[in-house]
Design a protein around this motif. Sequence first.
Motif, short mmCIF file in Angstrom:
data_model
loop_
_atom_site.label_atom_id
_atom_site.label_comp_id
_atom_site.label_asym_id
_atom_site.label_seq_id
_atom_site.Cartn_x
_atom_site.Cartn_y
_atom_site.Cartn_z
N ARG A 106 96.99 84.47 58.70
CA ARG A 106 96.37 85.38 59.66
C ARG A 106 97.18 86.66 59.81
O ARG A 106 98.32 86.75 59.35
CB ARG A 106 96.21 84.67 61.01
CG ARG A 106 95.38 83.40 60.87
CD ARG A 106 95.06 82.73 62.17
NE ARG A 106 94.13 81.64 61.97
CZ ARG A 106 93.49 81.00 62.95
NH1 ARG A 106 93.71 81.36 64.21
NH2 ARG A 106 92.66 80.03 62.69
N VAL A 107 96.58 87.65 60.47
CA VAL A 107 97.22 88.97 60.61
C VAL A 107 98.21 89.02 61.76
O VAL A 107 98.95 89.99 61.91
CB VAL A 107 96.16 90.07 60.79
CG1 VAL A 107 95.25 90.15 59.59
CG2 VAL A 107 95.35 89.86 62.07
N SER A 108 98.23 87.99 62.59
CA SER A 108 99.14 87.96 63.74
C SER A 108 100.57 87.67 63.27
O SER A 108 100.81 87.36 62.10
CB SER A 108 98.70 86.88 64.72
OG SER A 108 98.70 85.61 64.07
N ASP B 234 105.60 70.74 58.25
CA ASP B 234 104.91 71.22 57.06
C ASP B 234 103.59 71.89 57.46
O ASP B 234 102.80 71.30 58.21
CB ASP B 234 104.63 70.05 56.12
CG ASP B 234 103.83 70.45 54.90
OD1 ASP B 234 104.36 71.19 54.06
OD2 ASP B 234 102.65 70.05 54.82
N VAL B 235 103.36 73.10 56.97
CA VAL B 235 102.17 73.86 57.35
C VAL B 235 100.89 73.11 57.01
O VAL B 235 99.97 72.98 57.84
CB VAL B 235 102.16 75.25 56.65
CG1 VAL B 235 100.84 75.97 56.95
CG2 VAL B 235 103.33 76.09 57.12
N ASP B 236 100.80 72.60 55.79
CA ASP B 236 99.59 71.92 55.34
C ASP B 236 99.30 70.68 56.18
O ASP B 236 98.16 70.43 56.58
CB ASP B 236 99.74 71.54 53.87
CG ASP B 236 98.43 71.02 53.27
OD1 ASP B 236 97.42 71.74 53.39
OD2 ASP B 236 98.42 69.91 52.71
N LEU C 130 99.48 81.24 51.61
CA LEU C 130 99.74 80.35 52.75
C LEU C 130 101.10 80.64 53.38
O LEU C 130 102.07 80.93 52.68
CB LEU C 130 99.70 78.89 52.31
CG LEU C 130 98.34 78.35 51.85
CD1 LEU C 130 98.49 76.88 51.45
CD2 LEU C 130 97.30 78.48 52.95
N PRO C 131 101.16 80.57 54.72
CA PRO C 131 102.46 80.72 55.39
C PRO C 131 103.40 79.61 54.93
O PRO C 131 102.96 78.51 54.59
CB PRO C 131 102.10 80.56 56.87
CG PRO C 131 100.64 80.84 56.95
CD PRO C 131 100.07 80.35 55.67
N GLU C 132 104.68 79.89 54.91
CA GLU C 132 105.64 78.92 54.39
C GLU C 132 106.33 78.08 55.46
O GLU C 132 106.79 76.97 55.18
CB GLU C 132 106.72 79.65 53.57
CG GLU C 132 106.16 80.36 52.34
CD GLU C 132 107.25 81.07 51.56
OE1 GLU C 132 108.41 81.06 52.02
OE2 GLU C 132 106.94 81.64 50.50
N LYS C 133 106.41 78.61 56.67
CA LYS C 133 107.18 77.90 57.69
C LYS C 133 106.36 77.61 58.95
O LYS C 133 105.54 78.42 59.37
CB LYS C 133 108.42 78.71 58.06
CG LYS C 133 109.44 78.82 56.94
CD LYS C 133 110.69 79.56 57.40
CE LYS C 133 111.72 79.65 56.30
NZ LYS C 133 112.94 80.37 56.74
N ALA C 134 106.65 76.45 59.53
CA ALA C 134 106.00 76.06 60.78
C ALA C 134 106.95 75.17 61.57
O ALA C 134 107.85 74.52 61.00
CB ALA C 134 104.69 75.33 60.51
N ILE D 43 104.56 80.53 61.41
CA ILE D 43 105.11 81.88 61.26
C ILE D 43 104.24 82.67 60.27
O ILE D 43 104.06 82.26 59.12
CB ILE D 43 106.56 81.82 60.75
CG1 ILE D 43 107.44 81.12 61.79
CG2 ILE D 43 107.09 83.22 60.47
CD1 ILE D 43 108.87 80.91 61.33
N GLN D 44 103.71 83.80 60.74
CA GLN D 44 102.81 84.60 59.91
C GLN D 44 103.46 85.90 59.41
O GLN D 44 102.88 86.58 58.56
CB GLN D 44 101.55 84.95 60.71
CG GLN D 44 100.75 83.75 61.20
CD GLN D 44 99.92 83.09 60.11
OE1 GLN D 44 100.05 83.42 58.93
NE2 GLN D 44 99.06 82.16 60.48
N SER D 45 104.62 86.27 59.94
CA SER D 45 105.25 87.53 59.55
C SER D 45 106.75 87.47 59.78
O SER D 45 107.27 86.54 60.42
CB SER D 45 104.67 88.69 60.36
OG SER D 45 105.14 88.65 61.70
#
Length: 398
Positions: free
Chosen positions: A271-273, A324-326, A67-71, A302-304
């Motif tokens: 995701r891959v983006s 929070d991402v979730d 899972l991504p960590e930041k949003a 944020i994915q990357s």
Amino acid sequence: MINITENNKKDCCGCTACASACPKNCISMVCDSEGFKYPKIDSKLCIDCGVCEKVCPVISSEKNEELPEKAYIVRNTNPDIVKNSTSGGAVTAFCEEILSKNGIIFGGAFDKNFEVKHMSAEKTEDLKIFRSSKYVQSDLTDTFKRVKKSLDDGRYVMFTGTPCQVEGLLKYLKKPYEKLFTVDFVCRAVPSPLVWKKYKEFKTKKYNSEITYANFREKTYGYHSANLTLRFANGKKSIENTKTDYMLKSFFDGMCSRPSCNDCAFRKVKRVSDLTVFDCWNITRYVPDLADDDKGYTAVIIQSEKGSRMLKDVSKKLIMYKADVDTLIKNDGFMAVKNPDVHPKRSQYFEMLNSGVPLDRIVKELIPVKASRKIFGKFKGILYKTGMLKQIKKLKKH
């Protein structure tokens, strides 16, 4: 080789990766009876090299449970950009950063006939064509090849699209490019270009004039009451919402989405983006002390590392709040992981459409608009001007 038939259309998202990558150019994208494009292979030219299968994002969709960590919840500091954007105008800030490096932007836009196609922009003043959602599958044509050429020429490139389009592009490119920046958006599904065409014909006939402006998410009555707005050459205007508009109702009732969208291989949080964006419907859930002014905010995951750098680079152009991402996914981005339902009368809908039955008659027969919604829609403008619409929204929340 890729072989899409009437029985396995759910296995094709229409991303054009196969047609773009074919070394013999023997794959063409052809519309079916529902208005969606699928690959058609010229068997006389095909050499069975298998490239089309290797680049197909559905066949080899990326699997990553991390899972991504930041949003963040963000909004552009320019009020005019926010006003004319679907939500908070974040993507425009990303585009401007790429253009500042002499880059090029590729994204979905209306052409002169109000058909949705992936187009490019190299000037800041041209970014307006990408603003506002288009609830129609965009025609990519040769976009993937143009992206590759720009990258091979050493240019910075930003590509925005549905998650399947982004993953299809990356599969087609076969290797990473440091100067490529990708943004996908959480989407419910992609509606049929044929239904959009029939809808435009219906509206043009009803108003006896050509369409000069279209916006699927105009904030006429605020962000939370966005409408599909059309303007015509004769000065008339059509403003409808998801409950009363024939196009929007067909979409949200599950009548006209691409078959692959109901069994989507790309509904996942990771995701891959580089960045994933979507609507933030309730800013007070994440920032309790901030009043909701009904202008819109964008949720960004944020994915990357490139996505993280982008947010840092444009931070002066954005108002930003950590999230929070979730919590974001559960409340505002649930369509990132949940497939929409298919209406049981979907086949009948397209049978009637292809037999020449007008769109308004189809909707009235299969998914009729409630009388109460018609009445509310008729007086919505008055309710908005008097401030009563805002009070109604508050009552709904409680």
